[in-house]
Design a protein around this motif. Sequence first.
Motif, PDB file in Angstrom:
ATOM      1  N   ASN A 156      34.293 -24.964  32.798  1.00  0.00           N
ATOM      2  CA  ASN A 156      34.370 -24.646  31.590  1.00  0.00           C
ATOM      3  C   ASN A 156      33.083 -24.851  30.708  1.00  0.00           C
ATOM      4  O   ASN A 156      32.148 -25.751  31.179  1.00  0.00           O
ATOM      5  CB  ASN A 156      35.757 -25.295  30.894  1.00  0.00           C
ATOM      6  CG  ASN A 156      35.660 -26.834  30.743  1.00  0.00           C
ATOM      7  OD1 ASN A 156      34.604 -27.252  30.166  1.00  0.00           O
ATOM      8  ND2 ASN A 156      36.564 -27.377  31.072  1.00  0.00           N
ATOM      9  N   PRO A 157      33.026 -24.447  29.269  1.00  0.00           N
ATOM     10  CA  PRO A 157      31.800 -24.621  28.708  1.00  0.00           C
ATOM     11  C   PRO A 157      31.276 -26.151  28.701  1.00  0.00           C
ATOM     12  O   PRO A 157      30.081 -26.564  28.701  1.00  0.00           O
ATOM     13  CB  PRO A 157      31.768 -23.864  27.439  1.00  0.00           C
ATOM     14  CG  PRO A 157      32.981 -23.086  27.531  1.00  0.00           C
ATOM     15  CD  PRO A 157      33.857 -23.389  28.595  1.00  0.00           C
ATOM     16  N   LYS A 164      34.024 -14.636  35.575  1.00  0.00           N
ATOM     17  CA  LYS A 164      33.927 -13.278  36.103  1.00  0.00           C
ATOM     18  C   LYS A 164      32.939 -13.458  37.525  1.00  0.00           C
ATOM     19  O   LYS A 164      32.569 -14.582  38.139  1.00  0.00           O
ATOM     20  CB  LYS A 164      32.639 -12.570  35.403  1.00  0.00           C
ATOM     21  CG  LYS A 164      33.431 -11.878  34.001  1.00  0.00           C
ATOM     22  CD  LYS A 164      32.314 -11.389  33.075  1.00  0.00           C
ATOM     23  CE  LYS A 164      33.081 -11.044  31.784  1.00  0.00           C
ATOM     24  NZ  LYS A 164      32.020 -10.070  30.940  1.00  0.00           N
ATOM     25  N   ALA A 165      33.271 -12.591  38.487  1.00  0.00           N
ATOM     26  CA  ALA A 165      32.814 -12.788  39.882  1.00  0.00           C
ATOM     27  C   ALA A 165      31.061 -12.634  40.070  1.00  0.00           C
ATOM     28  O   ALA A 165      30.973 -13.323  40.895  1.00  0.00           O
ATOM     29  CB  ALA A 165      33.112 -11.239  40.467  1.00  0.00           C
ATOM     30  N   ASP A 166      30.511 -12.444  38.870  1.00  0.00           N
ATOM     31  CA  ASP A 166      28.995 -12.355  38.957  1.00  0.00           C
ATOM     32  C   ASP A 166      28.515 -13.707  38.307  1.00  0.00           C
ATOM     33  O   ASP A 166      27.136 -13.780  37.955  1.00  0.00           O
ATOM     34  CB  ASP A 166      28.483 -11.116  38.330  1.00  0.00           C
ATOM     35  CG  ASP A 166      28.767 -10.919  36.751  1.00  0.00           C
ATOM     36  OD1 ASP A 166      29.594 -11.826  36.184  1.00  0.00           O
ATOM     37  OD2 ASP A 166      28.225  -9.959  36.058  1.00  0.00           O
ATOM     38  N   CYS A 167      29.492 -14.583  38.134  1.00  0.00           N
ATOM     39  CA  CYS A 167      28.934 -15.760  37.227  1.00  0.00           C
ATOM     40  C   CYS A 167      28.943 -16.966  38.485  1.00  0.00           C
ATOM     41  O   CYS A 167      29.040 -18.014  38.061  1.00  0.00           O
ATOM     42  CB  CYS A 167      29.718 -16.122  36.205  1.00  0.00           C
ATOM     43  SG  CYS A 167      28.791 -17.049  35.043  1.00  0.00           S
ATOM     44  N   THR A 168      28.887 -16.634  39.549  1.00  0.00           N
ATOM     45  CA  THR A 168      28.864 -17.818  40.459  1.00  0.00           C
ATOM     46  C   THR A 168      27.504 -18.154  40.796  1.00  0.00           C
ATOM     47  O   THR A 168      26.587 -17.538  40.457  1.00  0.00           O
ATOM     48  CB  THR A 168      29.242 -17.194  42.175  1.00  0.00           C
ATOM     49  OG1 THR A 168      28.314 -16.190  42.705  1.00  0.00           O
ATOM     50  CG2 THR A 168      30.522 -16.742  42.121  1.00  0.00           C
ATOM     51  N   PRO A 169      27.404 -19.345  41.241  1.00  0.00           N
ATOM     52  CA  PRO A 169      25.882 -19.932  41.377  1.00  0.00           C
ATOM     53  C   PRO A 169      24.743 -19.048  42.106  1.00  0.00           C
ATOM     54  O   PRO A 169      23.702 -18.844  42.101  1.00  0.00           O
ATOM     55  CB  PRO A 169      25.828 -21.259  42.186  1.00  0.00           C
ATOM     56  CG  PRO A 169      27.294 -21.925  41.433  1.00  0.00           C
ATOM     57  CD  PRO A 169      28.131 -20.519  41.483  1.00  0.00           C
ATOM     58  N   ARG A 170      25.461 -18.542  43.317  1.00  0.00           N
ATOM     59  CA  ARG A 170      24.745 -17.579  44.245  1.00  0.00           C
ATOM     60  C   ARG A 170      24.461 -16.447  43.499  1.00  0.00           C
ATOM     61  O   ARG A 170      23.145 -15.675  43.651  1.00  0.00           O
ATOM     62  CB  ARG A 170      25.615 -17.363  45.608  1.00  0.00           C
ATOM     63  CG  ARG A 170      25.587 -18.527  46.589  1.00  0.00           C
ATOM     64  CD  ARG A 170      26.217 -18.413  47.848  1.00  0.00           C
ATOM     65  NE  ARG A 170      26.381 -19.203  48.770  1.00  0.00           N
ATOM     66  CZ  ARG A 170      26.659 -19.112  50.107  1.00  0.00           C
ATOM     67  NH1 ARG A 170      26.839 -18.032  50.506  1.00  0.00           N
ATOM     68  NH2 ARG A 170      26.840 -20.324  50.766  1.00  0.00           N
ATOM     69  N   LYS A 171      25.234 -15.865  42.668  1.00  0.00           N
ATOM     70  CA  LYS A 171      24.842 -14.491  42.009  1.00  0.00           C
ATOM     71  C   LYS A 171      23.783 -14.901  41.011  1.00  0.00           C
ATOM     72  O   LYS A 171      23.040 -14.141  40.876  1.00  0.00           O
ATOM     73  CB  LYS A 171      26.008 -14.109  41.521  1.00  0.00           C
ATOM     74  CG  LYS A 171      27.412 -13.460  42.440  1.00  0.00           C
ATOM     75  CD  LYS A 171      26.678 -12.334  43.092  1.00  0.00           C
ATOM     76  CE  LYS A 171      28.064 -11.680  44.051  1.00  0.00           C
ATOM     77  NZ  LYS A 171      29.306 -11.499  43.536  1.00  0.00           N
ATOM     78  N   LEU A 172      23.945 -16.024  40.116  1.00  0.00           N
ATOM     79  CA  LEU A 172      23.138 -16.349  39.323  1.00  0.00           C
ATOM     80  C   LEU A 172      21.585 -16.756  39.761  1.00  0.00           C
ATOM     81  O   LEU A 172      20.585 -16.279  39.086  1.00  0.00           O
ATOM     82  CB  LEU A 172      23.489 -17.384  38.583  1.00  0.00           C
ATOM     83  CG  LEU A 172      24.876 -17.224  37.613  1.00  0.00           C
ATOM     84  CD1 LEU A 172      25.360 -18.699  36.999  1.00  0.00           C
ATOM     85  CD2 LEU A 172      24.653 -16.236  36.415  1.00  0.00           C
ATOM     86  N   ILE A 201      32.173 -17.753  26.329  1.00  0.00           N
ATOM     87  CA  ILE A 201      31.669 -18.303  27.458  1.00  0.00           C
ATOM     88  C   ILE A 201      32.758 -18.711  28.666  1.00  0.00           C
ATOM     89  O   ILE A 201      32.343 -18.301  29.867  1.00  0.00           O
ATOM     90  CB  ILE A 201      31.199 -20.003  27.003  1.00  0.00           C
ATOM     91  CG1 ILE A 201      29.927 -19.603  26.157  1.00  0.00           C
ATOM     92  CG2 ILE A 201      30.510 -20.254  28.440  1.00  0.00           C
ATOM     93  CD1 ILE A 201      29.539 -20.870  25.548  1.00  0.00           C
ATOM     94  N   ASN A 202      33.857 -19.189  28.358  1.00  0.00           N
ATOM     95  CA  ASN A 202      34.899 -19.127  29.388  1.00  0.00           C
ATOM     96  C   ASN A 202      35.398 -17.954  30.031  1.00  0.00           C
ATOM     97  O   ASN A 202      35.347 -17.832  31.292  1.00  0.00           O
ATOM     98  CB  ASN A 202      36.223 -19.849  28.667  1.00  0.00           C
ATOM     99  CG  ASN A 202      36.818 -20.986  29.361  1.00  0.00           C
ATOM    100  OD1 ASN A 202      36.238 -21.601  30.336  1.00  0.00           O
ATOM    101  ND2 ASN A 202      38.182 -21.106  29.064  1.00  0.00           N
ATOM    102  N   GLN A 203      35.068 -16.813  29.422  1.00  0.00           N
ATOM    103  CA  GLN A 203      35.490 -15.544  30.038  1.00  0.00           C
ATOM    104  C   GLN A 203      34.454 -15.036  30.867  1.00  0.00           C
ATOM    105  O   GLN A 203      34.640 -14.595  32.048  1.00  0.00           O
ATOM    106  CB  GLN A 203      35.862 -14.410  28.757  1.00  0.00           C
ATOM    107  CG  GLN A 203      37.227 -14.700  28.250  1.00  0.00           C
ATOM    108  CD  GLN A 203      37.329 -13.891  26.722  1.00  0.00           C
ATOM    109  OE1 GLN A 203      36.596 -12.906  26.627  1.00  0.00           O
ATOM    110  NE2 GLN A 203      38.189 -14.149  25.859  1.00  0.00           N
ATOM    111  N   ALA A 204      33.149 -15.383  30.440  1.00  0.00           N
ATOM    112  CA  ALA A 204      32.085 -15.038  31.355  1.00  0.00           C
ATOM    113  C   ALA A 204      32.028 -16.086  32.482  1.00  0.00           C
ATOM    114  O   ALA A 204      31.810 -15.353  33.520  1.00  0.00           O
ATOM    115  CB  ALA A 204      30.736 -15.188  30.615  1.00  0.00           C
ATOM    116  N   LEU A 205      32.373 -17.209  32.602  1.00  0.00           N
ATOM    117  CA  LEU A 205      32.122 -18.079  33.568  1.00  0.00           C
ATOM    118  C   LEU A 205      33.269 -17.554  34.717  1.00  0.00           C
ATOM    119  O   LEU A 205      33.133 -17.963  35.792  1.00  0.00           O
ATOM    120  CB  LEU A 205      32.522 -19.531  33.208  1.00  0.00           C
ATOM    121  CG  LEU A 205      31.601 -20.294  32.495  1.00  0.00           C
ATOM    122  CD1 LEU A 205      31.901 -21.591  31.938  1.00  0.00           C
ATOM    123  CD2 LEU A 205      30.049 -20.146  33.127  1.00  0.00           C
TER     124      LEU A 205
END
Length: 214
Positions: free
Chosen positions: A51-52, A146-154, A140-144
């Motif tokens: 979470n944030p 999402k599938a595109d908010c994993t460390p590898r994607k970031l 922020i919680n909703q964004a975290l």
Amino acid sequence: MTINSRYFVSDPILRPIAEELYASAQDLPLVCPHGHVDPRLFADPEYHFGNPVDLMIQPDHYVLRILHSHGISYSDLGIPSRIGIPVEEDPRKIWQVFADHFYLYNATPTGLWIRDELSEVFGIDEPLNSQNAQSIYDSINQALAKADCTPRKLYHRFNIAVLSTTDSPSDDLLAHRQIAADWGGHILPTFRADLIVHIDRSEWLLEIEKLAAA
């Protein structure tokens, strides 16, 4: 607000030079030699941040120190003590404390980083304050989640070429082996000797023994 308007000098002679230099480098990949990043974040391809508060407050000693220096206890921020003082466990309450005191970060590098993170990563340009704390927490919680908010994607989103983690001298580097086995990201271990050079710390001897056994 653009990156330029946030960080560049206002001098009319120097500003065009700064903008030109920035434009020449802005698309280059990032080389991050001192990341303070736990490699386990990248070892699991489906890892998601909690979470944030987990992401932006509790792991960041710069954020914590500013709050603590103005009388806010670590226990109110959910940070455990060695003597077992009860700590706040509700992340929304911790976030509210953070937002209530966000003005303390004005004109600080930490404040710049947080505002940039909110804007560039989460698309939040509204200034954080007591009134909008919970709605921004939700965004922020909703964004975290999402599938595109994993460390590898970031890692790829931020155009990182190399990222060095900060590892204990006795670390078994298992997470690094897992990363190398199934992912192409360039995550390098970095030896941080703090635990074995500070002989005044109570855990020093244990760390020396762990290093000897490694």
